[in-house]
Design a protein around this motif. Structure first.
Motif, PDB file in Angstrom:
ATOM      1  N   GLU A   1     -19.616 -16.802  -8.895  1.00 22.97           N
ATOM      2  CA  GLU A   1     -20.109 -15.454  -9.348  1.00 22.97           C
ATOM      3  C   GLU A   1     -18.996 -14.520  -9.442  1.00 22.97           C
ATOM      4  OE1 GLU A   1     -22.915 -11.608  -7.930  1.00 22.97           O
ATOM      5  OE2 GLU A   1     -23.126 -13.799  -6.885  1.00 22.97           O
ATOM      6  N   VAL A   2     -18.833 -13.569 -10.766  1.00 20.48           N
ATOM      7  CA  VAL A   2     -17.879 -12.484 -10.569  1.00 20.48           C
ATOM      8  C   VAL A   2     -18.402 -11.452 -10.385  1.00 20.48           C
ATOM      9  CG1 VAL A   2     -16.777 -11.309 -12.228  1.00 20.48           C
ATOM     10  CG2 VAL A   2     -16.443 -13.585 -12.489  1.00 20.48           C
ATOM     11  N   GLN A   3     -17.909 -10.401  -9.490  1.00 17.16           N
ATOM     12  CA  GLN A   3     -18.133  -9.266  -9.056  1.00 17.16           C
ATOM     13  C   GLN A   3     -17.230  -8.239  -9.201  1.00 17.16           C
ATOM     14  OE1 GLN A   3     -19.244  -9.450  -4.869  1.00 17.16           O
ATOM     15  NE2 GLN A   3     -21.179 -10.667  -5.278  1.00 17.16           N
ATOM     16  N   HIS A   4     -17.575  -6.893  -9.674  1.00 17.44           N
ATOM     17  CA  HIS A   4     -16.656  -5.749  -9.590  1.00 17.44           C
ATOM     18  C   HIS A   4     -15.517  -5.925 -10.585  1.00 17.44           C
ATOM     19  CE1 HIS A   4     -18.690  -4.827  -5.953  1.00 17.44           C
ATOM     20  NE2 HIS A   4     -18.315  -5.880  -5.134  1.00 17.44           N
ATOM     21  N   GLY A   5     -15.694  -6.602 -11.881  1.00 22.08           N
ATOM     22  CA  GLY A   5     -14.912  -6.843 -12.948  1.00 22.08           C
ATOM     23  C   GLY A   5     -14.376  -5.567 -13.700  1.00 22.08           C
ATOM     24  N   TRP A   6     -13.078  -5.388 -14.095  1.00 23.50           N
ATOM     25  CA  TRP A   6     -12.795  -4.282 -14.931  1.00 23.50           C
ATOM     26  C   TRP A   6     -11.457  -4.475 -15.509  1.00 23.50           C
ATOM     27  CZ3 TRP A   6      -8.841  -0.910 -13.148  1.00 23.50           C
ATOM     28  CH2 TRP A   6      -8.173  -0.909 -11.915  1.00 23.50           C
ATOM     29  N   VAL A   7     -11.096  -3.696 -16.567  1.00 27.50           N
ATOM     30  CA  VAL A   7      -9.822  -3.900 -17.273  1.00 27.50           C
ATOM     31  C   VAL A   7      -9.117  -2.593 -16.742  1.00 27.50           C
ATOM     32  CG1 VAL A   7      -8.668  -4.233 -19.329  1.00 27.50           C
ATOM     33  CG2 VAL A   7     -10.489  -5.755 -18.677  1.00 27.50           C
ATOM     34  N   ARG A   8      -7.653  -2.474 -16.640  1.00 25.18           N
ATOM     35  CA  ARG A   8      -7.076  -1.359 -16.578  1.00 25.18           C
ATOM     36  C   ARG A   8      -6.354  -1.266 -18.105  1.00 25.18           C
ATOM     37  NH1 ARG A   8      -3.115  -0.808 -12.323  1.00 25.18           N
ATOM     38  NH2 ARG A   8      -4.560   0.341 -11.077  1.00 25.18           N
TER      39      ARG A   8
END
Length: 147
Positions: A28-35
């Motif tokens: 599972e992926v959690q807390h994904g974001w892109v800068r």
């Protein structure tokens, strides 16, 4: 025809906004974001991979329909010098997690195929050593927004 397009769009969004693993339901992926950086500069992707399985697994590749190339990198420091280097894999322990975070492992998102800006979502597919694929969406944030 318009109703069919609408239904397909809704189905696509439902699929896109859920992180799902094909072949390994324990990931599972959690807390994904892109800068996001302005001017077409490469962006960096961060996320936490949770492995609820009984075996460790390694992240070995990533891709995105929104970027020409996605590479796994790691930032290291030695003698006051910070370097960013590509790596072949990142292990996610059994019954554990591994984070891609600023100053450590991260995804380098190179050459956006479309205009990407804060507030957008970027589709990413993670590929693991056991053949599992994990599809997720990463929210784009401005460079000065860490959390």
């Amino acid at each position: 025809m318009k109703k069919l397009r609408c239904l397909l769009a809704v189905a696509g969004l439902a699929i896109a906004f859920s992180a799902s693993a094909a072949g390994n339901a324990s990931l599972e992926v959690q807390h994904g974001w892109v800068r996001w950086l302005p001017g077409g500069l490469p962006a960096a992707g961060y996320l936490t991979i949770v492995n609820r399985g009984n075996e460790p697994v390694a992240l070995v590749k990533a891709s995105s329909p929104d970027y020409a190339d996605v590479m796994l990198h790691r930032t290291t420091s030695s003698g006051g010098t910070t370097r960013m280097e590509p790596v072949d894999r990142m292990t996610v322990p059994a019954h554990g997690q591994a984070a891609l975070s600023p100053g450590d492992y991260h995804l380098m998102l190179m050459q956006a195929k479309r205009p990407v800006a804060p507030g957008d979502n970027v589709a990413v597919t993670l590929q693991f050593s056991d053949g599992a694929l994990l599809h997720t969406q990463l929210k784009v944030r401005p460079a000065n927004q860490v959390n």
